[in-house]
Design an enzyme around this catalytic site. Structure first.
Site, PDB file in Angstrom:
ATOM      1  N   GLU A   1      50.365  42.496  29.595  1.00  0.00           N
ATOM      2  CA  GLU A   1      50.010  42.312  28.193  1.00  0.00           C
ATOM      3  C   GLU A   1      51.264  42.398  27.321  1.00  0.00           C
ATOM      4  OE1 GLU A   1      47.014  41.591  27.224  1.00  0.00           O
ATOM      5  OE2 GLU A   1      45.903  42.019  29.074  1.00  0.00           O
TER       6      GLU A   1
ATOM      7  N   LYS B   1      41.008  54.198  36.973  1.00  0.00           N
ATOM      8  CA  LYS B   1      40.412  53.686  38.208  1.00  0.00           C
ATOM      9  C   LYS B   1      40.324  54.784  39.268  1.00  0.00           C
ATOM     10  CE  LYS B   1      42.157  49.043  37.243  1.00  0.00           C
ATOM     11  NZ  LYS B   1      43.173  48.021  37.583  1.00  0.00           N
TER      12      LYS B   1
END
Length: 423
Positions: free
Chosen positions: A187, A202
Site C-alpha cells: 500500500e 492473523k
C-alpha cells in the site's frame, strides 16, 4: 435460489462477484441450488462496476441487512467499523455471515461467534488468514483430533516480497519497498505490513483456534522488518540462513507464546524457500506431526476463492453442521521476556584490545553463551562484530544489551534478530 448481499465491492468484492458468475453452473451442480447476488453495498453509486447487473448496487446498508430474502451476508469492506456493526446486525437478523476481515475477527471473533451460536447461524472467515490458502477449516475440522503444539508461518506477502528482493536481488530495504509499491504488493502506507501488525492479527486468529483460548492482537509480541538491513541479509546467507518475518504460536503447558518477528531460518527449513508474495503455514500436532499449507496469501482471485468456498459452506450448513467458538480454555499469554530463542547480533565497536572480552563478560553475567563470533569490516578504527547466541531468555539478552550499550567502546547495537531452529 440462495440470495446473497455483499458489503463492499473493492478488489476482493469484485473478485467474488466475478467468480460466482464465472463458476455459477459448477457451483449450482455441487450445491443443487443456484446462488444469486441480490444486492451489493458500495460507497459511490456513480462508479462503473464490472460483473454486477444494473439495479443491484446500493449505498444503503439496510437494503441488505433488512431484506428477509437475503440469507447470507458477505462482508468485504475491511476495517473495524462500520464492518463490525453490520456483521452484528446481520447475525442478529438470523443471516449467515462470510467475511475476510482479519481486524474484526482478531479483535471481536469470540463475541461474534457467540452471537452466531445464539441466533443459530454461521460465521465463516476462512479468507481472513492466508488469502486463498485453506487453513481455518483444516484446523477446525481436519486437525480436530490433535492437540496443536506449534504454528509457524509467513503470513504477510508484502514483507515476504520485500525480504525476497533484498535476498535475491541485493536491494536495500527502501528500494525493495518502492518496488513492492510499484508492483501493487504494498500500500502507499505500508505501516501495517512492515511493522508486523497485519501478521499479528492473523496469528491471533490462528492461535485462538489452535490453542482453544482467546488471543487478541495486542497480546502478540510484534516486531517489524523496517530495522532489517541488507548487511544482515548477507551475513545471514554466509551463515546458511535466510531472514523471514515469521509469526509463531507455541503451547507451553498452561501458557501460550505468541510473537511476530524477523527470524533467521536455516536454508533447509520449509519456510525459508517461501518467496515473493506467497504465504505458508506450518502446523504441528501431537498425532499428525508437522503439516504445511502453502499458496497465494492475498490477491483478488485467491481470496475470492476462499470467500466463495465459505459461501458454499454457509448454504450447506443451513440445516446443521455449525462450528462455533472453540476457545474453551483460558491460557495465559507468556511474558515476552521469558520467551527463549537463539539470537543473531550485529554491533559496531572500537577496534581495540579487550572490547570483545568486555562484551563477552556482560553476556556471561546474564547466563548467555555464544555459539559463533565473527569480526567483520574493520575500518577507520571501527570493527563490526557478529554474534550468534545459544538459546537464552529474551529478558536476559535485553539486560546484557542494556549493559553493553553503556560501554563507551560500543558505538552501536545495529541488529538483534531471532534465530529459529537448531544450531
Amino acid at each position: 435460489m440462495i440470495q446473497l448481499g455483499i458489503l463492499g465491492l473493492g478488489t476482493v468484492g469484485s473478485g467474488v462477484a466475478e467468480l460466482i458468475q464465472k463458476n455459477q453452473e459448477t457451483i449450482a451442480k455441487r450445491l443443487g441450488k443456484n446462488i444469486e447476488i441480490k444486492k451489493v453495498l458500495v460507497r459511490d453509486l456513480r462508479k462503473k462496476r464490472p460483473f454486477i447487473a444494473e439495479g443491484k448496487i446500493t449505498d444503503n446498508p439496510g437494503d441488505i441487512l433488512e431484506d428477509s430474502d437475503i440469507s447470507i451476508v458477505v462482508e468485504l469492506m475491511g476495517g473495524e467499523e462500520p464492518a463490525l456493526t453490520y456483521i452484528r446486525q446481520a447475525l442478529a437478523s438470523g443471516k449467515h455471515v462470510v467475511t475476510a476481515n482479519k481486524e474484526v475477527i482478531s479483535k471481536h471473533g469470540k463475541e461474534l461467534l457467540d452471537l452466531a451460536q445464539k441466533e443459530g447461524v454461521n460465521l465463516f472467515f476462512e479468507a481472513s488468514v492466508g488469502g486463498g490458502i485453506p487453513i481455518i477449516r483444516p484446523m477446525k475440522q481436519c486437525l480436530a483430533a490433535n492437540e496443536i503444539i506449534k504454528i509457524m508461518g509467513i503470513l504477510n506477502g508484502t514483507t515476504n516480497y520485500i525480504l525476497t528482493q533484498m535476498t535475491e536481488k541485493n536491494k536495500s530495504f527502501g528500494d525493495a519497498l518502492l518496488e513492492a509499491q510499484k508492483e501493487g504488493y504494498a500500500e502507499s502506507d505500508p505501516t501495517a505490513d512492515i511493522k508486523g501488525s497485519d501478521a499479528a492479527r492473523k496469528l491471533a486468529i490462528l492461535s485462538s483456534i489452535a490453542f482453544n483460548t482467546r488471543i487478541t492482537p495486542d497480546q502478540v509480541y510484534t516486531e517489524g522488518i523496517d530495522s532489517v538491513n541488507l548487511v544482515d541479509i548477507n551475513y545471514a546467507r554466509e551463515l546458511g540462513y535466510r531472514v523471514k518475518l515469521v509469526a509463531m504460536g507455541k503451547r507451553h503447558s498452561d501458557e501460550v507464546e505468541v510473537l511476530v518477528a524477523p527470524m533467521l531460518l536455516r536454508e533447509r527449513h520449509p519456510l525459508a524457500g517461501v518467496s515473493g508474495v506467497f504465504n505458508a503455514i506450518l502446523v504441528e500436532g501431537n498425532a499428525v506431526g508437522r503439516v504445511m499449507f502453502y499458496g497465494q496469501g492475498a490477491g483478488k482471485m485467491p481470496t475470492a476463492s476462499a470467500v466463495v468456498a465459505d459461501i458454499i459452506d454457509a448454504v450447506r450448513s443451513k440445516n446443521g453442521n455449525k462450528i462455533y467458538c472453540t476457545c474453551y480454555d483460558e491460557l495465559n499469554v507468556m511474558n515476552p521476556g521469558l520467551s527463549t530463542a537463539r539470537f543473531y547480533l550485529r554491533l559496531r565497536v572500537m577496534d581495540k584490545p579487550g572490547v570483545l572480552s568486555k562484551i563477552s563478560g556482560a553476556m556471561g553475567e546474564n547466563q548467555i553463551s555464544l555459539s559463533q563470533v565473527f569480526q567483520k569490516n574493520t575500518q577507520n578504527g571501527t570493527a563490526e562484530i557478529v554474534m550468534v547466541t545459544y538459546e537464552v531468555p529474551f529478558e536476559n539478552l535485553q539486560n546484557a544489551l542494556d549493559e553493553i550499550k553503556a560501554y563507551r567502546q560500543v558505538e552501536e547495537i545495529s541488529s538483534v534478530i531471532r534465530v529459529e531452529g537448531e544450531s
